[in-house]
Write a protein that holds these residues in place. Structure first.
Motif, PDB file in Angstrom:
ATOM      1  N   PRO A  91       0.799  -1.230   0.000  1.00 53.93           N
ATOM      2  CA  PRO A  91       0.000   0.000   0.000  1.00 53.93           C
ATOM      3  C   PRO A  91       0.833   1.282   0.000  1.00 53.93           C
ATOM      4  CG  PRO A  91      -0.939  -1.573   1.531  1.00 53.93           C
ATOM      5  CD  PRO A  91       0.381  -2.141   1.092  1.00 53.93           C
ATOM      6  N   VAL A  92       2.062   1.229   0.487  1.00 53.92           N
ATOM      7  CA  VAL A  92       2.926   2.412   0.494  1.00 53.92           C
ATOM      8  C   VAL A  92       3.296   2.788  -0.940  1.00 53.92           C
ATOM      9  CG1 VAL A  92       5.159   3.341   1.184  1.00 53.92           C
ATOM     10  CG2 VAL A  92       3.809   1.981   2.804  1.00 53.92           C
ATOM     11  N   ALA A  93       3.691   1.794  -1.728  1.00 52.72           N
ATOM     12  CA  ALA A  93       4.013   2.060  -3.129  1.00 52.72           C
ATOM     13  C   ALA A  93       2.795   2.581  -3.875  1.00 52.72           C
ATOM     14  CB  ALA A  93       4.544   0.787  -3.797  1.00 52.72           C
ATOM     15  N   ALA A  94       1.616   2.034  -3.577  1.00 50.09           N
ATOM     16  CA  ALA A  94       0.385   2.493  -4.226  1.00 50.09           C
ATOM     17  C   ALA A  94       0.097   3.951  -3.870  1.00 50.09           C
ATOM     18  CB  ALA A  94      -0.784   1.609  -3.819  1.00 50.09           C
ATOM     19  N   ALA A  95       0.325   4.324  -2.612  1.00 52.03           N
ATOM     20  CA  ALA A  95       0.101   5.715  -2.188  1.00 52.03           C
ATOM     21  C   ALA A  95       1.057   6.661  -2.901  1.00 52.03           C
ATOM     22  CB  ALA A  95       0.269   5.825  -0.671  1.00 52.03           C
ATOM     23  N   LEU A  96       2.306   6.242  -3.055  1.00 54.21           N
ATOM     24  CA  LEU A  96       3.286   7.074  -3.765  1.00 54.21           C
ATOM     25  C   LEU A  96       2.903   7.232  -5.231  1.00 54.21           C
ATOM     26  CD1 LEU A  96       6.608   5.732  -2.212  1.00 54.21           C
ATOM     27  CD2 LEU A  96       5.481   7.925  -1.736  1.00 54.21           C
ATOM     28  N   ASP A  97       2.388   6.158  -5.829  1.00 50.49           N
ATOM     29  CA  ASP A  97       1.915   6.247  -7.213  1.00 50.49           C
ATOM     30  C   ASP A  97       0.766   7.255  -7.332  1.00 50.49           C
ATOM     31  OD1 ASP A  97       3.752   4.389  -8.100  1.00 50.49           O
ATOM     32  OD2 ASP A  97       2.343   2.693  -7.993  1.00 50.49           O
ATOM     33  N   GLN A  98      -0.142   7.229  -6.366  1.00 46.04           N
ATOM     34  CA  GLN A  98      -1.264   8.170  -6.382  1.00 46.04           C
ATOM     35  C   GLN A  98      -0.772   9.611  -6.284  1.00 46.04           C
ATOM     36  OE1 GLN A  98      -4.099   7.102  -3.342  1.00 46.04           O
ATOM     37  NE2 GLN A  98      -4.210   4.982  -4.051  1.00 46.04           N
ATOM     38  N   LEU A  99       0.172   9.850  -5.376  1.00 46.14           N
ATOM     39  CA  LEU A  99       0.687  11.208  -5.220  1.00 46.14           C
ATOM     40  C   LEU A  99       1.388  11.689  -6.489  1.00 46.14           C
ATOM     41  CD1 LEU A  99       2.052  11.144  -1.557  1.00 46.14           C
ATOM     42  CD2 LEU A  99      -0.004  12.284  -2.412  1.00 46.14           C
ATOM     43  N   ARG A 100       2.133  10.808  -7.131  1.00 47.88           N
ATOM     44  CA  ARG A 100       2.799  11.168  -8.380  1.00 47.88           C
ATOM     45  C   ARG A 100       1.773  11.522  -9.457  1.00 47.88           C
ATOM     46  NH1 ARG A 100       7.261  13.188  -9.863  1.00 47.88           N
ATOM     47  NH2 ARG A 100       8.577  11.591  -8.930  1.00 47.88           N
ATOM     48  N   ALA A 101       0.724  10.725  -9.577  1.00 49.66           N
ATOM     49  CA  ALA A 101      -0.305  11.003 -10.577  1.00 49.66           C
ATOM     50  C   ALA A 101      -1.041  12.316 -10.276  1.00 49.66           C
ATOM     51  CB  ALA A 101      -1.299   9.846 -10.640  1.00 49.66           C
ATOM     52  N   LEU A 102      -1.302  12.565  -8.995  1.00 49.21           N
ATOM     53  CA  LEU A 102      -1.959  13.819  -8.620  1.00 49.21           C
ATOM     54  C   LEU A 102      -1.057  15.014  -8.925  1.00 49.21           C
ATOM     55  CD1 LEU A 102      -3.584  12.790  -5.218  1.00 49.21           C
ATOM     56  CD2 LEU A 102      -4.777  13.279  -7.364  1.00 49.21           C
ATOM     57  N   GLN A 103       0.219  14.856  -8.653  1.00 49.83           N
ATOM     58  CA  GLN A 103       1.165  15.924  -8.944  1.00 49.83           C
ATOM     59  C   GLN A 103       1.152  16.268 -10.430  1.00 49.83           C
ATOM     60  OE1 GLN A 103       5.361  15.406  -7.618  1.00 49.83           O
ATOM     61  NE2 GLN A 103       5.841  15.748  -9.765  1.00 49.83           N
ATOM     62  N   ARG A 104       1.209  15.242 -11.274  1.00 52.66           N
ATOM     63  CA  ARG A 104       1.196  15.478 -12.716  1.00 52.66           C
ATOM     64  C   ARG A 104      -0.120  16.105 -13.163  1.00 52.66           C
ATOM     65  NH1 ARG A 104       3.743   9.556 -14.263  1.00 52.66           N
ATOM     66  NH2 ARG A 104       5.938  10.083 -13.902  1.00 52.66           N
ATOM     67  N   GLY A 105      -1.224  15.620 -12.616  1.00 50.15           N
ATOM     68  CA  GLY A 105      -2.522  16.155 -12.998  1.00 50.15           C
ATOM     69  C   GLY A 105      -2.696  17.608 -12.615  1.00 50.15           C
ATOM     70  N   VAL A 106      -2.225  17.968 -11.441  1.00 42.89           N
ATOM     71  CA  VAL A 106      -2.333  19.364 -10.989  1.00 42.89           C
ATOM     72  C   VAL A 106      -1.491  20.278 -11.868  1.00 42.89           C
ATOM     73  CG1 VAL A 106      -1.667  20.940  -9.137  1.00 42.89           C
ATOM     74  CG2 VAL A 106      -2.946  18.866  -8.596  1.00 42.89           C
ATOM     75  N   LEU A 107      -0.233  19.888 -12.121  1.00 45.93           N
ATOM     76  CA  LEU A 107       0.660  20.749 -12.889  1.00 45.93           C
ATOM     77  C   LEU A 107       0.233  20.867 -14.349  1.00 45.93           C
ATOM     78  CD1 LEU A 107       4.132  19.760 -11.409  1.00 45.93           C
ATOM     79  CD2 LEU A 107       2.736  21.776 -10.915  1.00 45.93           C
ATOM     80  N   ALA A 108      -0.480  19.865 -14.857  1.00 44.38           N
ATOM     81  CA  ALA A 108      -0.967  19.944 -16.230  1.00 44.38           C
ATOM     82  C   ALA A 108      -1.987  21.066 -16.399  1.00 44.38           C
ATOM     83  CB  ALA A 108      -1.591  18.606 -16.641  1.00 44.38           C
ATOM     84  N   GLU A 109      -2.763  21.338 -15.346  1.00 44.87           N
ATOM     85  CA  GLU A 109      -3.784  22.389 -15.406  1.00 44.87           C
ATOM     86  C   GLU A 109      -3.351  23.680 -14.700  1.00 44.87           C
ATOM     87  OE1 GLU A 109      -6.695  22.297 -16.960  1.00 44.87           O
ATOM     88  OE2 GLU A 109      -6.471  20.227 -17.663  1.00 44.87           O
ATOM     89  N   HIS A 110      -2.434  23.560 -13.745  1.00 48.49           N
ATOM     90  CA  HIS A 110      -2.034  24.715 -12.934  1.00 48.49           C
ATOM     91  C   HIS A 110      -0.511  24.719 -12.794  1.00 48.49           C
ATOM     92  CE1 HIS A 110      -6.205  25.576 -11.694  1.00 48.49           C
ATOM     93  NE2 HIS A 110      -6.344  24.266 -11.685  1.00 48.49           N
ATOM     94  N   ALA A 111       0.151  25.010 -13.895  1.00 47.82           N
ATOM     95  CA  ALA A 111       1.614  24.989 -13.896  1.00 47.82           C
ATOM     96  C   ALA A 111       2.200  26.046 -12.968  1.00 47.82           C
ATOM     97  CB  ALA A 111       2.129  25.199 -15.317  1.00 47.82           C
ATOM     98  N   GLU A 112       1.418  27.069 -12.622  1.00 47.33           N
ATOM     99  CA  GLU A 112       1.919  28.151 -11.782  1.00 47.33           C
ATOM    100  C   GLU A 112       1.958  27.783 -10.300  1.00 47.33           C
ATOM    101  OE1 GLU A 112      -2.501  28.335 -11.436  1.00 47.33           O
ATOM    102  OE2 GLU A 112      -1.064  27.899 -13.036  1.00 47.33           O
TER     103      GLU A 112
END
Length: 399
Positions: A241-262
């Motif tokens: 579950p730790v690796a899964a949580a890190l994967d989620q955070l990475r995906a959220l990071q990419r998703g946020v920066l794709a719409e809000h690069a600032e």
């Protein structure tokens, strides 16, 4: 109490005066319109509920913040709402019982017995959204993006977004087999962000050397997005579950920066705010000059279980009072000053108001003039009709 003391308000309580009240109302409308465009339906929870439903599944923090009183007809204990989220969860689980994902939004006053250390104030106007019925990453990303869109609508600049995931700490605690006292001690050390205190608690509670090192790593894994890569190395032997949580955070990071690069992203894997309440990703948004979060939220699955319907859930909340201070501007001078009386005046004033104009009509004997009432134009009777005349020019429009 002397007359001089009667104007005092309880500590942490505040009143809202012009022009902030107008700014808050404008912002309230803008945010609710924004949520409506995203498909969120507005709800209005009651200000008071029975304690056994109001505090179900929320942990001790909300209990301490809740004013309690006795319901006279039933003798049961009631609580004044200190946080709208559990109430909206009850609505989804018990009152509405819709199938599939449900999107709800709200804006209402809440009352707290003590100030919230994360958002401040004892009488905030809480505004936010909740998304029920979807456990996927897409729901968390939608909530994150909507929170950032809300801050943009409120005029926030240089937003810093802090991301965390409560599942990492939970998984390590479970793997280490810690009892309740050991878990609380480690929790307190991580909250303090004290390496020495954390090392002492880990040494006395965690027997497995690999897990002990992971707990120590947890305390120092905070910073920029590169922290996620460091975490992968530190938790290579951690439970799945730790690796899964890190994967989620990475995906959220990419998703946020794709719409809000600032947006400036910050990762803190030892952020345990709402530990008794949250079940997955957590976030808080900050802006320079503000010591508390402008928005905070995350995933809190299964809160509705106590109402007979466990549902995935994610959302965020903000204090409208705080948001209204993001933009500092003098109140608009946008009114028309009308005299106290005159032939045909009532009809002229009514016509202007129907057109959406703000008209302030003088009262007999009034000493203050148009400037004191935010008026930049006056209504004058000329050549048999009423004209709207600018205070700074001779241009006019017939009323």
């Amino acid at each position: 109490m002397t007359i001089a003391d009667r104007w005092l308000l309880p500590d942490g309580m505040d009143e809202v005066l012009p022009p902030q009240a107008s700014r808050m109302e404008e912002l309230r409308r803008a945010l609710l319109d924004l949520y409506q465009r995203w498909g969120y339906d507005q709800v209005m929870p009651p200000p008071v509920e029975f304690l056994d439903s109001l505090l179900t599944g929320t942990g001790t923090d909300l209990d301490l913040q809740t004013f309690k009183l006795t319901d006279q007809p039933t003798g049961r204990m009631m609580g004044v709402s200190a946080d709208v989220t559990p109430q909206v969860a009850r609505m989804d689980s018990h009152s509405m019982k819709r199938q599939g994902p449900v999107r709800l939004c709200y804006c209402t006053n809440v009352l707290r017995a003590k100030a919230d250390q994360y958002q401040g104030g004892r009488s905030p106007v809480q505004v936010g959204v909740e998304l029920f019925g979807h456990a996927g990453l897409e729901a968390d990303l939608e909530v994150l993006q909507l929170a950032l869109a809300s801050l943009k609508a409120a005029g926030a600049c240089e937003v810093h977004l802090a991301l965390g995931h409560i599942g990492i700490y939970r998984s390590l605690v479970q793997a280490a087999g810690l009892d309740a006292d050991q878990e609380r001690a480690l929790f307190a050390a991580l909250e303090l962000k004290s390496p020495g205190e954390l090392a002492a608690r880990v040494e006395e509670s965690v027997d497995d050397p690999a897990l002990a090192e992971m707990f120590m790593a947890l305390g120092r894994l905070h910073g920029g997005p590169e922290v996620l890569e460091e975490a992968r190395e530190a938790f290579v032997e951690a439970p799945a579950p730790v690796a899964a949580a890190l994967d989620q955070l990475r995906a959220l990071q990419r998703g946020v920066l794709a719409e809000h690069a600032e947006v400036a992203l910050y990762v803190d894997l030892a952020e345990l705010r709402g530990y008794q309440y949250h079940t997955g990703m957590m976030f808080a948004a900050y802006a320079p000059g503000y010591g508390q979060a402008l928005a905070k939220g995350g995933r809190y699955d299964d809160t509705g279980r106590a109402f007979g319907r466990a549902r995935p859930a994610t959302g965020f909340s903000m204090d409208l009072k705080l948001l209204a201070t993001l933009v500092s501007a003098a109140p608009a001078r946008d009114g028309i000053w009308a005299p106290a009386e005159g032939g045909g005046l009532r009809e002229a004033v009514s016509a202007l108001r129907e057109r959406g104009e703000r008209v302030v009509q003088a009262l007999p004997g009034q000493r203050t003039g148009p400037e004191a009432h935010r008026c930049d134009r006056i209504l004058e009777h000329r050549n048999g009709h009423w004209d709207v005349v600018s205070l700074t020019s001779s241009s006019s429009d017939q009323a």
